[in-house]
Design a protein around this motif. Sequence first.
Motif, PDB file in Angstrom:
ATOM      1  N   GLN A 148       7.932 -35.899  29.409  1.00  0.00           N
ATOM      2  CA  GLN A 148       6.784 -36.782  29.224  1.00  0.00           C
ATOM      3  C   GLN A 148       7.186 -38.235  29.447  1.00  0.00           C
ATOM      4  O   GLN A 148       8.209 -38.694  28.923  1.00  0.00           O
ATOM      5  CB  GLN A 148       6.209 -36.606  27.824  1.00  0.00           C
ATOM      6  N   THR A 151       8.993 -41.578  26.850  1.00  0.00           N
ATOM      7  CA  THR A 151       9.271 -41.024  25.523  1.00  0.00           C
ATOM      8  C   THR A 151      10.680 -41.361  25.049  1.00  0.00           C
ATOM      9  O   THR A 151      11.093 -40.915  23.982  1.00  0.00           O
ATOM     10  CB  THR A 151       9.078 -39.497  25.523  1.00  0.00           C
ATOM     11  N   GLY A 285       3.487 -42.951  27.406  1.00  0.00           N
ATOM     12  CA  GLY A 285       3.864 -41.812  26.598  1.00  0.00           C
ATOM     13  C   GLY A 285       4.039 -42.259  25.168  1.00  0.00           C
ATOM     14  O   GLY A 285       3.119 -42.783  24.554  1.00  0.00           O
TER      15      GLY A 285
END
Length: 301
Positions: A148, A151, A285
């Motif tokens: 993702q 992150t 994210g």
Amino acid sequence: MLDASAGSERLFADHYVNLRAPHASDAIAAQLRETGVVTLDGLTTRQTVLASASRLMQITPHPHGAPDGLTLIHDTGSYAHRAGFAGLGNGELLAHTERSGTPKPPRLILLVCLQPASTGGETLLADGLDVHARLVSQNRAAAIALCQPRTAYFGAGTGHASQVFTIQADGRISIRLRQDGLARWSPIVQPYLPALRSAVTASQCRLTLQAGQGYLLDNHRWLHARVSPGTAGSCAPWESPASRFRTASRPTRQPACCPRRERPSDAPQLRGGDSHDRGQPARAGGLQGRQPHRSHRPGHG
């Protein structure tokens, strides 16, 4: 991928290219395409290291590098317990990719043993493709989360928000990681960090280098680490009084890249990518903006 149970001598021999052989540069490019790592020897002086590096790559500067582009890594005695400077000490160095806190880490890293240590300090190498494959097969949720965007934040105040795994537009999988005090994690991925560490450990292979030996690796694919001093085993290039030369670079030609990895139809559809990797703005994210500034710049990883 490498067999994690393979011995150091076999690992070195299986990926060895003779720099003095005709068409060595072509053989190295082919080996990098196939496995992402090449082992070398005959690099006994600073001059030979620099000449070989210059022939294979375009050298880029490092914060602790010399004017010629090489960085001498040894225990300086000046950076004990400072986050980001473990490479300049004689302790354990956890698995990482080089310059993870910069927007565009160097593609190739050449590390050469100048003087081996008396005990401990072996190199640990882990193929990022192997790490990713283990997560996909053993913990799909971790594999998805670690792709993702934004992150993870690597580095100090001038660091970089990214993710551990990036699926490139051409299907390649790249990895970016550090595990010291200059790594910060989104709540999205924090529950999966133990699984990531376990996959890295299971993928690691030991490599013992003698004076003049070294390895050239794809820094977008491979993790490297150092065993702590005093650990049983043969010597390697980092622990005091050992020393090594390091240089980071962009490849001089396109073939030095990891192979495309086809995604099976039942594999998780993983998203991710920095803006420079995918040619479009990264979607938000878990981490936003810049982290608080620190008074020093990280030296390694």
